[in-house]
Design a protein around this motif. Structure first.
Motif, PDB file in Angstrom:
ATOM      1  N   ARG A   1       0.861  -1.190   0.000  1.00 44.90           N
ATOM      2  CA  ARG A   1       0.000   0.000   0.000  1.00 44.90           C
ATOM      3  C   ARG A   1       0.890   1.230   0.000  1.00 44.90           C
ATOM      4  N   TYR A   2       0.451   2.230  -0.741  1.00 43.12           N
ATOM      5  CA  TYR A   2       1.252   3.455  -0.845  1.00 43.12           C
ATOM      6  C   TYR A   2       0.451   4.663  -0.378  1.00 43.12           C
ATOM      7  N   LYS A   3       1.157   5.540   0.306  1.00 42.14           N
ATOM      8  CA  LYS A   3       0.517   6.807   0.692  1.00 42.14           C
ATOM      9  C   LYS A   3       0.569   7.741  -0.505  1.00 42.14           C
ATOM     10  N   THR A   4      -0.506   8.474  -0.716  1.00 45.38           N
ATOM     11  CA  THR A   4      -0.552   9.395  -1.852  1.00 45.38           C
ATOM     12  C   THR A   4      -1.049  10.757  -1.402  1.00 45.38           C
ATOM     13  N   TRP A   5      -0.553  11.774  -2.058  1.00 45.17           N
ATOM     14  CA  TRP A   5      -0.871  13.137  -1.602  1.00 45.17           C
ATOM     15  C   TRP A   5      -1.832  13.845  -2.537  1.00 45.17           C
ATOM     16  N   ASP A   6      -2.394  14.888  -1.989  1.00 48.57           N
ATOM     17  CA  ASP A   6      -3.192  15.821  -2.779  1.00 48.57           C
ATOM     18  C   ASP A   6      -2.619  17.216  -2.603  1.00 48.57           C
ATOM     19  N   ASN A   7      -2.822  18.028  -3.612  1.00 42.65           N
ATOM     20  CA  ASN A   7      -2.455  19.429  -3.451  1.00 42.65           C
ATOM     21  C   ASN A   7      -3.640  20.165  -2.845  1.00 42.65           C
ATOM     22  N   THR A   8      -3.390  20.927  -1.824  1.00 44.17           N
ATOM     23  CA  THR A   8      -4.506  21.703  -1.263  1.00 44.17           C
ATOM     24  C   THR A   8      -4.090  23.168  -1.161  1.00 44.17           C
ATOM     25  N   PHE A   9      -5.067  23.998  -1.089  1.00 47.76           N
ATOM     26  CA  PHE A   9      -4.803  25.425  -0.920  1.00 47.76           C
ATOM     27  C   PHE A   9      -5.310  25.844   0.431  1.00 47.76           C
ATOM     28  N   LYS A  10      -4.498  26.555   1.128  1.00 50.46           N
ATOM     29  CA  LYS A  10      -4.888  26.998   2.460  1.00 50.46           C
ATOM     30  C   LYS A  10      -5.239  28.475   2.414  1.00 50.46           C
ATOM     31  N   TYR A  11      -6.415  28.777   2.881  1.00 48.89           N
ATOM     32  CA  TYR A  11      -6.803  30.177   2.892  1.00 48.89           C
ATOM     33  C   TYR A  11      -6.579  30.763   4.257  1.00 48.89           C
ATOM     34  N   GLU A  12      -5.982  31.910   4.288  1.00 46.85           N
ATOM     35  CA  GLU A  12      -5.792  32.596   5.558  1.00 46.85           C
ATOM     36  C   GLU A  12      -6.989  33.494   5.799  1.00 46.85           C
ATOM     37  N   SER A  13      -7.542  33.435   6.986  1.00 39.53           N
ATOM     38  CA  SER A  13      -8.549  34.439   7.288  1.00 39.53           C
ATOM     39  C   SER A  13      -8.000  35.319   8.388  1.00 39.53           C
ATOM     40  N   ASN A  14      -8.207  36.591   8.226  1.00 40.23           N
ATOM     41  CA  ASN A  14      -7.621  37.534   9.155  1.00 40.23           C
ATOM     42  C   ASN A  14      -8.698  38.308   9.881  1.00 40.23           C
TER      43      ASN A  14
END
Lengths: 384, 476
Positions: free
Chosen positions: A193-206
């Protein structure tokens, strides 16, 4: 067993959980009691002034085990000296309020009420449970803060360096067990079994809190303490909702200026009060540093309401300007030792904007209702 | 060490200690020792028993003890149960020598349980009855809801100390009186009838009138056993509630002798672990560790009396004074000397803490130990009394009635309205007013009518009342 009249043994006690079960019930009661007394606890000095300690002690009278007993403070008690005690010797001095316990454990003469240990986080959670989300609109164009990689999938194909060992071994065990030969032996390619990644975008809230306070002569330590308690929880609450919460301290008498937190809560000046000065400064700060496009802005002002009457109209105009750029604007009036009939609060009654809240705080226990009023759910709904 | 080896070593040690204790004259029940992990010992410590009903107050006690242990602020080394056979629990992780000391200590506790007069009437199979009661309480929770049972236990616990521990003695008296009366009546019946009988009858009638008045009083005599009074006379309680109160009352009877002999019992056990450990073979390291542990046990405090130390000192002093009496003691009391051992065994059989201190805490001991009374002055607690008689009397006063206020039921039908009138027998120490006001509502829930408590504040009689809605306080 030997001698017939004694036995010594060792049993398996791992299932004995009685103590833990009743302990859990006690903990539940502590939480109930705290919830019931939030109004008093919210402005506990030991919390607001806490010096970075994680665990605080909260006195909970309702968990005392009440019964008929003697008044401990009026009773005489027995003690033992080191051989030279004299009448009048001090055996123990009660620690002054607000200070930590100075002596070692075991020397204080009987604690006469129950104190529960609780972490600030736990307490905050309980307080915020009841508070809603006030106008927590995500800003239209959230800043794209960072692109990040998150491993959150498992697949049968992948790069050898990303083999998920635990899952692979589980597969082996499962397959062997199915074949009737349980155990960990013989890894086949199908097990991998292999671990696989996803690209994610993180939004900053201020978010930014504009803490404004009247520091004119009539604002004493009590009034400042009330303001301090309020801002303490306000910032903590907003931190649960936004990634990044900043706080700007603006103090004023007839003129306003930005100060450090320390100065804000400790320094006082004498002289009159012109609240419009601080609203003007707040608008300035927003324009220069905190664009309403990117920031959720919360402005809150504490005063005793003793404003120059001629300034009141100007204040209303500026508050209306603030309301255009802020998520919320609040005004807290602290009724201290003096009471003025002609106050800013009366003047503010003319503001009809639901994003504006005005509260009156008379004593320490008024902080919690004020927080509740400012952050109440219904208000948030009224906005849309 | 391998647990099996450890068990073997302890078993061997126990054999030696057991034999030594018997040789020195200790007389105890058969022993069951068990080695337990810390959280189990702390559970037993919090509940006072291996099995007991569930209640949050035990959880609170357990939490406190466990936290202290986790932070290394305090630890219990052992736990011993007054039962036959006697159960004792040793802490897993104690060193061998620590457990040896504990075993010697525990054997002396068991000797005390078995031979002290105040334990004569304690139930020796309390472990089983408590387990059975806890099972019933659990059923009540199922039937009536946990919250309801919990609230009721809260209320019952608030007055649990108000029992009459001397009930057995009192019962004996009543029986004697009744027998005397029966005897009189029997004699009277033997008298033949005479024409003058009406003269005697008049007197009888008059007597009966006053007896009637007494009859009307409820209870006839002030009743100290508030628990019993409520169990018997409250119209509010359901059967399961009466059961819970009776269980709590029985458990208080069981624990009461332990509370009123704390100093003696710990002193006795400390005295004997010293003697026994001195007599058995220890190597150098063991001797040092033993000395360390023993000095920890008898460590004194400026703010409280260490029962281990005080009890040990008094027993040692008694032994010394009866072994080597002064010439005055020889003459006045006829002590021949060499009777120390015999005397301490006699004391352990007949006294409780109150009489132990009254009879044997001497001027010399108080001065040598530097005992004093202290009290609160402003924000400070200061030494207030050094005069030996006053110190002794102060300590005794603090132990009287287990250290609890002495309260009796004066009237169970006050105002002819079923109200309960209690009286605190004031002896110089005021009650905690906040606690009184918080306890009365509990009592109200048990009794169902207004509760009054008479006590003294600022040297004036005062009556606290709670009518189901509000408390009031008025000076009388």
């Amino acid at each position: 067993m030997s001698g017939g009249d004694f036995v010594i043994s060792r049993e398996d006690w791992s299932l004995h959980r009685k103590g833990e079960i009743d302990r859990e019930r006690h903990r539940e009661k502590v939480r109930e009691a705290i919830k019931k007394n939030l109004a008093d606890i919210v402005s506990e000095e030991s919390i607001i002034m806490h010096d970075g300690r994680k665990v605080i002690k909260v006195p909970i009278r309702s968990l005392d085990e009440f019964h008929f007993r003697f008044d401990y403070g009026k009773q005489k008690h027995g003690g033992q000296g080191d051989g030279n005690s004299k009448k009048g010797d001090v055996v123990y001095a009660d620690p002054q309020k607000g200070q930590g316990k100075s002596k070692g454990a075991g020397e204080e003469p009987g604690v006469d009420y129950y104190e529960a240990d609780i972490t600030i986080e736990e307490l905050a959670e309980m307080i915020f449970e009841d508070l809603g989300l006030p106008n927590l609109e995500q800003k239209k164009k959230p800043e794209l803060a960072s692109e990040s990689v998150e491993f959150k999938d498992v697949r049968k194909k992948g790069i050898a360096s990303n083999i998920d060992r635990k899952r692979t071994i589980m597969e082996v065990i499962k397959r062997n067990a199915l074949r009737g030969e349980p155990g960990l032996h013989g890894i086949t390619p199908e097990d991998l079994r292999y671990k696989t990644w996803d690209n994610t975008f993180k939004y900053e809230s201020n978010a930014v809190v504009l803490a404004m306070m009247d520091t004119s002569g009539s604002m004493g330590p009590f009034e400042k303490y009330i303001a301090r308690s309020f801002f303490f929880w306000m910032v903590r609450f907003l931190r649960t909702k936004y990634n990044n919460v900043q706080i700007v301290f603006l103090a004023h008498h007839t003129e306003a200026k930005e100060t450090t937190e320390e100065e804000f809560f400790t320094k006082g000046t004498s002289g009159g009060t012109r609240c419009s000065s601080v609203y003007k400064l707040a608008l300035d700060v927003i324009e220069k540093r905190y664009s309403p496009q990117d920031y959720n802005i919360y402005a809150f002002h504490f005063s005793d309401g003793d404003n120059l009457v001629s300034d009141n109209d100007n204040c209303i105009k500026l508050i209306n300007d603030l309301l255009k750029v802020c998520n919320m604007v609040g005004y807290g009036e602290i009724e201290g030792a003096y009471y003025y009939t002609s106050t800013l609060r009366t003047a503010f009654k003319r503001i009809g904007n639901p994003k504006f809240t005005s509260v009156t705080i008379k004593d320490k226990s008024g902080v919690y209702p004020a927080l509740k009023k400012f952050f109440s759910q219904t208000q948030g709904e009224a906005i849309n | 060490m391998n647990p099996k080896d450890e068990l073997k070593i302890l078993e061997d040690a126990l054999q030696v200690i057991n034999a030594k204790a018997k040789e020195l004259g200790l007389d105890f029940y058969n022993m069951f020792f068990e080695i337990c992990p810390a959280d189990i010992i702390y559970t037993f410590g919090a509940y006072g028993m291996p099995t007991r009903y569930s209640h949050w107050t035990f959880g609170k006690a357990y939490h406190k003890m466990k936290t202290q242990y986790d932070y290394n602020l305090g630890r219990i080394y052992e736990m011993v149960i007054n039962s036959n056979p006697c159960y004792a629990f040793l802490l897993e992780g104690n060193s061998i020598i620590q457990n040896k000391l504990v075993m010697a200590h525990v054997l002396a506790h068991c000797d005390f349980f078995k031979n002290n007069a105040y334990f004569k009437n304690t139930s020796r199979d309390m472990v089983e009855s408590m387990a059975a009661a806890s099972e019933r309480f659990r059923e009540y929770e199922f039937k009536h809801g946990r919250a309801k049972v919990e609230l009721f236990i809260d209320a019952a616990l608030s007055i649990q100390e108000h029992i009459e521990p001397r009930i057995m003695i009192r019962k004996g008296e009543e029986l004697r009186k009744r027998r005397q009366n029966e005897h009189k009546r029997a004699n009277y019946a033997e008298h033949p009838e005479t024409p003058y009988d009406d003269l005697w009858e008049l007197e009888e009638v008059r007597k009966d009138a006053s007896a009637d008045e007494k009859e009307k009083k409820f209870p006839k005599e002030p009743e100290k056993d508030l628990m019993l009074f409520i169990i018997e006379h409250s119209k509010e309680l359901e059967d399961w509630q009466r059961d819970i109160m009776s269980v709590i009352r029985q458990e208080m009877f069981y624990f009461w002798p332990q509370m009123e002999t704390k100093i003696m019992n710990e002193g006795w056990a400390t005295y004997w672990h010293l003697r026994i450990m001195r007599d058995i073979h220890l190597d150098v390291n063991e001797t040092i560790e033993f000395a360390k542990m023993h000095s920890g046990i008898i460590q004194t405090s400026r703010t409280r009396i260490n029962p281990y130390t005080l009890g040990l000192k008094i027993f040692e002093d008694i032994e010394k004074r009866w072994d080597n009496p002064t010439s005055e003691e020889k003459e006045r009391y006829g002590r021949s000397g060499g009777e120390g051992k015999e005397k301490i065994f006699e004391v352990r059989a007949n006294e409780n803490d109150v009489s132990f201190l009254r009879n044997y805490l001497t001027k010399e001991l108080i001065e040598e130990m530097d005992l004093y009374l202290y009290k609160k002055v402003g924000n400070e607690w200061r030494v207030d009394e050094k005069d030996w008689e006053k110190v002794r009397d102060g300590l005794v006063a603090g132990l009287t009635n287990g250290g609890y206020p002495y309260i009796t039921v004066q009237n169970g039908d006050y105002n002819k309205n079923g109200e309960l009138y209690l009286k605190h027998h004031y002896e110089g120490t005021e009650l905690d007013v906040y606690y009184v006001e918080k306890t009365l509502p509990y009592l109200y829930s048990l009794w169902g009518h207004t509760i009054h408590l008479e006590t003294v504040l600022d040297n004036k009689s005062v009556l606290f009342s709670f009518n189901g809605e509000k408390s009031s306080k008025k000076f009388m």
